[in-house]
Design an enzyme around this catalytic site. Structure first.
Site, mmCIF file in Angstrom:
data_model
loop_
_atom_site.group_PDB
_atom_site.id
_atom_site.type_symbol
_atom_site.label_atom_id
_atom_site.label_comp_id
_atom_site.label_asym_id
_atom_site.label_seq_id
_atom_site.Cartn_x
_atom_site.Cartn_y
_atom_site.Cartn_z
ATOM 1 N N SER A 141 0.829 -1.221 0.000
ATOM 2 C CA SER A 141 0.000 0.000 0.000
ATOM 3 C C SER A 141 0.851 1.253 0.000
ATOM 4 O O SER A 141 1.701 1.431 0.880
ATOM 5 C CB SER A 141 -0.852 0.073 1.274
ATOM 6 O OG SER A 141 -1.749 -0.961 1.307
ATOM 7 N N HIS A 155 -5.137 0.579 -4.770
ATOM 8 C CA HIS A 155 -4.329 -0.630 -4.924
ATOM 9 C C HIS A 155 -4.401 -1.025 -6.401
ATOM 10 O O HIS A 155 -5.239 -1.819 -6.798
ATOM 11 C CB HIS A 155 -4.888 -1.788 -4.085
ATOM 12 C CG HIS A 155 -4.680 -1.645 -2.612
ATOM 13 N ND1 HIS A 155 -4.674 -2.714 -1.748
ATOM 14 C CD2 HIS A 155 -4.477 -0.564 -1.843
ATOM 15 C CE1 HIS A 155 -4.464 -2.285 -0.520
ATOM 16 N NE2 HIS A 155 -4.348 -0.984 -0.556
ATOM 17 N N HIS A 198 -5.965 -8.808 -0.960
ATOM 18 C CA HIS A 198 -5.893 -9.173 0.461
ATOM 19 C C HIS A 198 -6.977 -10.184 0.828
ATOM 20 O O HIS A 198 -8.051 -10.199 0.221
ATOM 21 C CB HIS A 198 -6.063 -7.914 1.325
ATOM 22 C CG HIS A 198 -4.940 -6.933 1.191
ATOM 23 N ND1 HIS A 198 -4.889 -6.021 0.156
ATOM 24 C CD2 HIS A 198 -3.838 -6.722 1.943
ATOM 25 C CE1 HIS A 198 -3.780 -5.294 0.291
ATOM 26 N NE2 HIS A 198 -3.129 -5.699 1.366
ATOM 27 N N TYR A 216 -8.877 -10.075 3.336
ATOM 28 C CA TYR A 216 -10.097 -9.409 3.833
ATOM 29 C C TYR A 216 -11.077 -9.028 2.726
ATOM 30 O O TYR A 216 -12.219 -8.680 2.995
ATOM 31 C CB TYR A 216 -9.758 -8.164 4.687
ATOM 32 C CG TYR A 216 -8.999 -7.065 3.969
ATOM 33 C CD1 TYR A 216 -9.593 -6.262 2.998
ATOM 34 C CD2 TYR A 216 -7.669 -6.815 4.293
ATOM 35 C CE1 TYR A 216 -8.893 -5.270 2.356
ATOM 36 C CE2 TYR A 216 -6.946 -5.825 3.655
ATOM 37 C CZ TYR A 216 -7.565 -5.058 2.692
ATOM 38 O OH TYR A 216 -6.855 -4.076 2.062
ATOM 39 N N GLU A 217 -10.620 -9.102 1.486
ATOM 40 C CA GLU A 217 -11.545 -8.783 0.390
ATOM 41 C C GLU A 217 -12.549 -9.899 0.151
ATOM 42 O O GLU A 217 -13.507 -9.726 -0.601
ATOM 43 C CB GLU A 217 -10.741 -8.456 -0.872
ATOM 44 C CG GLU A 217 -9.972 -7.152 -0.656
ATOM 45 C CD GLU A 217 -9.045 -6.795 -1.785
ATOM 46 O OE1 GLU A 217 -9.541 -6.274 -2.784
ATOM 47 O OE2 GLU A 217 -7.835 -7.021 -1.661
ATOM 48 N N ALA A 224 2.893 -2.122 4.025
ATOM 49 C CA ALA A 224 2.723 -1.079 5.035
ATOM 50 C C ALA A 224 2.313 -1.811 6.306
ATOM 51 O O ALA A 224 1.538 -2.764 6.251
ATOM 52 C CB ALA A 224 1.623 -0.124 4.594
ATOM 53 N N MET A 245 -1.769 -6.770 7.168
ATOM 54 C CA MET A 245 -2.864 -7.620 6.678
ATOM 55 C C MET A 245 -2.466 -8.421 5.426
ATOM 56 O O MET A 245 -3.319 -8.805 4.635
ATOM 57 C CB MET A 245 -4.086 -6.750 6.370
ATOM 58 C CG MET A 245 -4.541 -5.907 7.554
ATOM 59 S SD MET A 245 -5.859 -4.765 7.089
ATOM 60 C CE MET A 245 -5.873 -3.665 8.513
ATOM 61 N N SER A 246 -1.173 -8.659 5.243
ATOM 62 C CA SER A 246 -0.735 -9.403 4.049
ATOM 63 C C SER A 246 0.515 -10.198 4.393
ATOM 64 O O SER A 246 0.787 -10.473 5.557
ATOM 65 C CB SER A 246 -0.437 -8.413 2.913
ATOM 66 O OG SER A 246 0.663 -7.598 3.268
ATOM 67 N N ASN A 295 2.574 3.704 10.642
ATOM 68 C CA ASN A 295 1.902 4.261 11.823
ATOM 69 C C ASN A 295 2.311 3.412 13.008
ATOM 70 O O ASN A 295 2.723 2.269 12.843
ATOM 71 C CB ASN A 295 0.369 4.166 11.639
ATOM 72 C CG ASN A 295 -0.067 2.747 11.324
ATOM 73 O OD1 ASN A 295 0.032 2.288 10.182
ATOM 74 N ND2 ASN A 295 -0.532 2.038 12.337
ATOM 75 N N HIS A 353 -6.481 4.813 6.820
ATOM 76 C CA HIS A 353 -5.786 4.390 5.605
ATOM 77 C C HIS A 353 -5.041 5.587 4.993
ATOM 78 O O HIS A 353 -3.991 5.425 4.375
ATOM 79 C CB HIS A 353 -6.818 3.811 4.628
ATOM 80 C CG HIS A 353 -6.220 3.149 3.429
ATOM 81 N ND1 HIS A 353 -5.242 2.180 3.512
ATOM 82 C CD2 HIS A 353 -6.461 3.305 2.101
ATOM 83 C CE1 HIS A 353 -4.901 1.788 2.293
ATOM 84 N NE2 HIS A 353 -5.625 2.453 1.422
HETATM 85 N N1 HPA Z 1 -2.456 -2.600 11.418
HETATM 86 C C1 HPA Z 1 -2.677 -3.472 10.407
HETATM 87 N N2 HPA Z 1 -2.315 -3.236 9.171
HETATM 88 C C2 HPA Z 1 -1.662 -2.078 8.904
HETATM 89 C C3 HPA Z 1 -1.406 -1.133 9.894
HETATM 90 C C4 HPA Z 1 -1.828 -1.413 11.233
HETATM 91 O O1 HPA Z 1 -1.631 -0.622 12.166
HETATM 92 N N3 HPA Z 1 -0.768 -0.089 9.293
HETATM 93 C C5 HPA Z 1 -0.648 -0.414 7.977
HETATM 94 N N4 HPA Z 1 -1.199 -1.628 7.734
#
Ligand code: HPA
Length: 275
Positions: free
Chosen positions: A31, A62, A84, A86-87, A114, A212-213, A236, A248
């Protein structure tokens, strides 16, 4: 032949009908990190949406395509955008692009993503080389009949991120004077960010960053014998470690901010991998 393998072979024939390019390295751009693909010497591109049976990302921003070309004279195939779990796709569909890149000839898989920082010594914007991973409630991509053509039923995962590649990334960062931390990545299903209690639990489990990947992609690649390495951009600090709610937008902004160092490090590492 298993249904999953048949689908993979159909996708392979389609892509082979578009390009005969044989990559050495497969690179997945996470991402906000997709810009690197716009800077390479492009030989061919194939959109995921053209490929029969292929999963297509539903997340805005994406982009979904394979870019074939050379980075520092090393033939690469890049996934500009990934799908992903989650999709809502089956986990075996989520790793189909990874397997396809292996069948196209890639020997090394370079994963990027990310991620949220769990280790309190990390700062927003840090780059973390992945040393190992934990999968949290995400099913193994190897569940179901084993695809014997790809690998073993019970593959070893004790060195999933290849030591030789980790040494190359560490050395490349040093040469470029780019600060690089190292740590364990934990994959959750998403799409929600975690709760502060979950982050404290993951810290206890030994995770340094969350996303998440990646973990399932690394597993699918190891299963078929690829060497794997990865870098997380800590976009973050994870839930409970930051004063602001996670968004996001923040993830994309940070990825943008550190994009230049990220690109330099990935390019230098790939040049060294190709040597
Ligand atoms: N959690 C999960 N996935 C992420 C995060 C997070 O804080 N930041 C970027 N992808």
């Amino acid at each position: 032949m298993s249904e999953v393998y048949e689908k993979l072979k159909t996708a392979l024939s389609y892509v082979r009908g578009k390009t005969g390019f044989v990559p050495e390295v497969a690179l997945v751009l996470g991402s906000g990190l997709g810009a690197l693909a716009d800077e390479i010497d492009v030989e061919a591109t194939v959109r995921y949406s053209e490929i029969p049976g292929f999963p297509v990302s539903t997340v805005a921003g994406h982009e979904g395509r394979f870019v074939f070309g050379n980075i520092e004279n090393v033939p690469v195939v890049i996934m500009q955008g990934r799908v992903h779990y989650y999709e809502g796709y089956d986990v075996r569909d989520v790793v189909m692009p990874i397997r396809l890149m292996g069948l196209l000839g890639a020997k090394t898989l370079f994963l990027t993503n990310a991620a949220g920082g769990i280790n309190k010594s990390f700062a927003q914007g840090a780059l973390m080389m992945i040393t190992d991973h934990i999968s949290s409630l995400v099913p193994s991509p190897l569940i179901g009949g084993n695809i014997d053509e790809l690998g073993l039923r019970f593959p070893d995962m004790s060195e999933i991120y290849t030591k030789k590649l980790r040494d190359i990334i560490r050395e490349s960062a040093k040469e470029l004077s780019i600060a690089l931390c190292e740590g364990v990545y934990i994959q959750t299903t998403g799409p929600n960010y975690e709760t502060p209690a979950e982050i404290r639990a993951y810290e206890t489990l030994g995770a340094d960053a969350v996303g998440m990947s990646t973990a399932i992609e690394a597993m699918a690649a190891r299963h078929m014998g690829l060497s794997v390495c990865g870098i997380s951009c800590i976009t973050n600090m994870a839930a409970g470690l930051s004063l602001v709610p996670l968004t996001h937008e923040e993830v994309k902004e940070t990825a943008d901010r550190v994009g230049a160092d990220f690109k330099r490090l990935v390019k230098r590492s790939i040049a060294a991998i190709g040597r």
